[in-house]
Design a protein around this motif. Structure first.
Motif, short mmCIF file in Angstrom:
data_model
loop_
_atom_site.label_atom_id
_atom_site.label_comp_id
_atom_site.label_asym_id
_atom_site.label_seq_id
_atom_site.Cartn_x
_atom_site.Cartn_y
_atom_site.Cartn_z
N ALA A 161 -72.05 109.39 -47.12
CA ALA A 161 -71.67 108.22 -46.33
C ALA A 161 -72.09 106.93 -47.02
CB ALA A 161 -72.29 108.31 -44.94
N GLU A 162 -73.30 106.95 -47.60
CA GLU A 162 -73.80 105.77 -48.30
C GLU A 162 -72.92 105.48 -49.52
OE1 GLU A 162 -77.86 104.22 -50.56
OE2 GLU A 162 -77.87 106.08 -49.40
N GLN A 163 -72.53 106.54 -50.24
CA GLN A 163 -71.68 106.36 -51.41
C GLN A 163 -70.33 105.80 -51.00
OE1 GLN A 163 -72.39 106.68 -54.55
NE2 GLN A 163 -70.33 106.20 -55.26
N GLU A 164 -69.79 106.32 -49.87
CA GLU A 164 -68.49 105.88 -49.39
C GLU A 164 -68.52 104.40 -49.03
OE1 GLU A 164 -65.25 107.00 -45.89
OE2 GLU A 164 -67.13 108.10 -46.07
N LEU A 215 -58.04 99.86 -51.57
CA LEU A 215 -57.09 98.84 -51.15
C LEU A 215 -55.73 99.07 -51.81
CD1 LEU A 215 -59.38 95.68 -51.57
CD2 LEU A 215 -59.00 97.01 -49.49
N GLN A 216 -54.72 98.45 -51.26
CA GLN A 216 -53.36 98.53 -51.82
C GLN A 216 -53.06 97.20 -52.49
OE1 GLN A 216 -51.36 101.32 -51.36
NE2 GLN A 216 -49.73 100.50 -52.66
N ASP A 217 -52.76 97.24 -53.78
CA ASP A 217 -52.36 96.02 -54.48
C ASP A 217 -50.90 96.15 -54.92
OD1 ASP A 217 -52.36 97.59 -56.75
OD2 ASP A 217 -53.83 96.40 -57.84
N GLU A 218 -50.47 95.29 -55.82
CA GLU A 218 -49.07 95.29 -56.24
C GLU A 218 -48.64 96.61 -56.87
OE1 GLU A 218 -45.17 94.18 -57.16
OE2 GLU A 218 -46.60 93.38 -55.70
N PHE A 219 -49.54 97.29 -57.54
CA PHE A 219 -49.17 98.48 -58.30
C PHE A 219 -49.66 99.80 -57.69
CE2 PHE A 219 -49.42 95.08 -61.65
CZ PHE A 219 -48.05 94.94 -61.78
N GLY A 220 -50.27 99.75 -56.52
CA GLY A 220 -50.72 100.99 -55.89
C GLY A 220 -52.10 100.87 -55.29
N GLU A 221 -52.76 102.00 -55.13
CA GLU A 221 -54.11 102.01 -54.56
C GLU A 221 -55.15 101.74 -55.65
OE1 GLU A 221 -54.83 105.66 -52.51
OE2 GLU A 221 -53.82 104.98 -50.68
N VAL A 222 -56.16 100.99 -55.28
CA VAL A 222 -57.25 100.71 -56.21
C VAL A 222 -58.57 100.79 -55.44
CG1 VAL A 222 -56.97 98.22 -55.85
CG2 VAL A 222 -58.25 99.04 -57.82
N THR A 223 -59.57 101.43 -56.05
CA THR A 223 -60.90 101.52 -55.45
C THR A 223 -61.75 100.38 -55.99
OG1 THR A 223 -60.73 103.93 -55.28
CG2 THR A 223 -62.93 102.98 -55.16
N VAL A 224 -62.25 99.54 -55.09
CA VAL A 224 -63.01 98.36 -55.49
C VAL A 224 -64.40 98.43 -54.86
CG1 VAL A 224 -60.90 97.00 -55.62
CG2 VAL A 224 -62.26 96.96 -53.52
N PRO A 225 -65.37 97.71 -55.42
CA PRO A 225 -66.70 97.65 -54.80
C PRO A 225 -66.61 97.03 -53.41
CG PRO A 225 -66.74 96.75 -57.03
CD PRO A 225 -65.31 96.93 -56.68
N ALA A 226 -67.38 97.58 -52.48
CA ALA A 226 -67.39 97.02 -51.12
C ALA A 226 -67.98 95.63 -51.10
CB ALA A 226 -68.16 97.95 -50.19
N HIS A 227 -68.93 95.38 -51.99
CA HIS A 227 -69.56 94.06 -52.07
C HIS A 227 -69.70 93.66 -53.54
CE1 HIS A 227 -70.43 94.29 -47.79
NE2 HIS A 227 -70.87 95.51 -47.99
N PRO A 228 -68.60 93.22 -54.16
CA PRO A 228 -68.64 92.89 -55.59
C PRO A 228 -69.59 91.73 -55.88
CG PRO A 228 -66.58 92.16 -54.57
CD PRO A 228 -67.28 93.01 -53.56
N ILE A 283 -57.56 87.47 -51.04
CA ILE A 283 -58.76 87.51 -51.88
C ILE A 283 -60.02 87.64 -51.02
CG2 ILE A 283 -60.18 86.15 -53.48
CD1 ILE A 283 -57.61 85.19 -54.78
N ALA A 284 -60.03 86.96 -49.88
CA ALA A 284 -61.18 87.10 -48.97
C ALA A 284 -61.31 88.55 -48.51
CB ALA A 284 -61.01 86.17 -47.77
N ASP A 285 -60.19 89.20 -48.27
CA ASP A 285 -60.23 90.61 -47.87
C ASP A 285 -60.73 91.48 -49.00
OD1 ASP A 285 -59.84 92.97 -46.43
OD2 ASP A 285 -57.76 93.16 -47.07
N VAL A 286 -60.24 91.24 -50.22
CA VAL A 286 -60.68 92.02 -51.38
C VAL A 286 -62.19 91.85 -51.59
CG1 VAL A 286 -60.47 92.28 -53.89
CG2 VAL A 286 -58.43 91.92 -52.49
N MET A 287 -62.69 90.65 -51.34
CA MET A 287 -64.11 90.36 -51.50
C MET A 287 -64.94 90.81 -50.30
SD MET A 287 -64.56 88.95 -54.45
CE MET A 287 -66.21 88.31 -54.20
N ASN A 288 -64.26 91.35 -49.28
CA ASN A 288 -64.94 91.75 -48.04
C ASN A 288 -65.59 90.55 -47.37
OD1 ASN A 288 -65.51 93.66 -46.13
ND2 ASN A 288 -66.96 94.83 -47.36
N MET A 289 -64.85 89.43 -47.35
CA MET A 289 -65.35 88.18 -46.80
C MET A 289 -64.31 87.58 -45.83
SD MET A 289 -66.91 86.51 -50.32
CE MET A 289 -67.63 85.09 -49.50
#
Length: 331
Positions: A50-53, A59-72, A168-174
């Motif tokens: 759960a912690e790792q998750e 997220l879904q971007d222009e080219f498909g799904e991408v895994t991004v840091p929850a708090h970059p 971008i705010a969503d991608v940044m989790n802000m």
């Protein structure tokens, strides 16, 4: 053995039996408690999973799904630094082009990344997230993705600064910070729109860029990414040519200049500043008879602006344009 001794012996045996059973019961209770508290190997893995998750998001971007840091923490948002700084985030690097430099209006004291150069240079910046604008096609996207998780903005929002900020705010989790910025921006637009309506009424405005490399004039249309919001959001009245243009811009011939029907002209340079030595030859066009024959020029209604934020459609740049326009027209 006397009867008294037999009774005593029976009592001792009974007490010994009770003690043994009591001890067994206590030990069993302790074991049961330990079994209840101690997790199984599978259960022990669940919190870690759960912690790792929680450390990443999909997220879904222009080219498909991408895994991004929850708090970059170390973000490279190339040509999107405006939006990061609006959210209170300092990027690790700033976009640079040999012809146009950086986005000077942001006043960022950061290393530069030449977008015409080697992408691997970005490795030295150690980003944990890269955000790209529409200039990055799938091939470039794949290259950047080898350096760090990369999010490419969806194509359908590239001309909407508010949608870009929200994304971008969503991608940044802000998300909350993004909403705060948008609300302030919309309030600024509403206040400015009222003032400009009072000051200008139906007087029309044209935005022109003097291209210093080939000494030509480019008229920006209402669909132009840099200045379209001035018409659609601020309610400025476009001159006839700008209103009817479907393309982003159109090169004006010198012969056509006197027919430009705008009441006001806002003019910027394609490169450098109004004082740059390399621009002085191109600036001679503003002394030509054709330029001086434009009605707005005759009336003294020409407004020079600084190019770096007028050639950007980002949220901070747009806010700075509003400040300029209020200074021009609201007395």
């Amino acid at each position: 053995m006397t009867a008294l001794m037999l009774v005593a012996l029976a009592v001792i045996i009974a007490l010994a039996g009770c003690g043994s059973q009591g001890e067994t019961a206590v030990n069993k209770g302790a074991s049961d408690a330990a079994a209840t508290v101690s997790p199984s190997p599978a259960a022990a893995e669940e919190p870690a999973a759960a912690e790792q998750e929680a450390e990443t998001r999909v997220l879904q971007d222009e080219f498909g799904e991408v895994t991004v840091p929850a708090h970059p923490k170390r973000v490279a948002a190339l040509y999107l630094e405006d939006y990061l700084t609006a959210l209170g985030v300092t990027p690790v690097v700033q976009w640079y082009h040999p012809l146009w430099g950086t986005q000077e209006y942001l006043k960022l004291d950061l290393p530069t990344f030449d977008i015409t150069g080697d992408i691997e240079v970005l490795l030295d910046m150690e980003p944990d997230l890269i955000i790209l604008d529409g200039w990055a096609d799938k091939a470039k996207y794949d290259l950047f993705s080898k350096i760090a998780p990369t999010y490419r903005l969806p194509e359908n929002i590239l001309f909407d600064s508010k949608a870009i900020l929200t994304t971008i705010a969503d991608v940044m989790n802000m998300k909350e910070q993004g909403e705060t910025v948008i609300n302030a921006y919309e309030q600024k637009i509403a206040d400015a729109k009222d003032k400009l309506n009072t000051a200008l009424g139906d007087e029309s405005v044209a935005v022109i860029r003097l291209n210093v490399d080939d000494s030509t004039f480019a008229l920006f249309g209402v669909n132009n990414r840099f200045i379209g919001s001035l018409y659609s959001q601020l309610g400025l009245t476009p001159n006839t040519w700008s209103k009817d243009m479907e393309e982003f811009q159109k090169i004006l011939t010198e012969e056509s200049l006197p027919d430009l029907d705008a009441d006001h002209i806002i003019i910027l340079l394609s490169n450098g500043t109004w004082d740059s030595p390399e621009n002085q030859e191109a600036l001679k066009l503003l002394d030509s008879s054709m330029w001086k024959a434009i009605p707005a020029v005759k009336a003294g209604h020409v407004h020079r602006v600084e190019r770096s934020y007028w050639q950007s459609g980002a949220i901070t740049a747009n806010s700075m344009k509003i400040d300029d326009i209020l200074k021009m027209f609201v007395k």
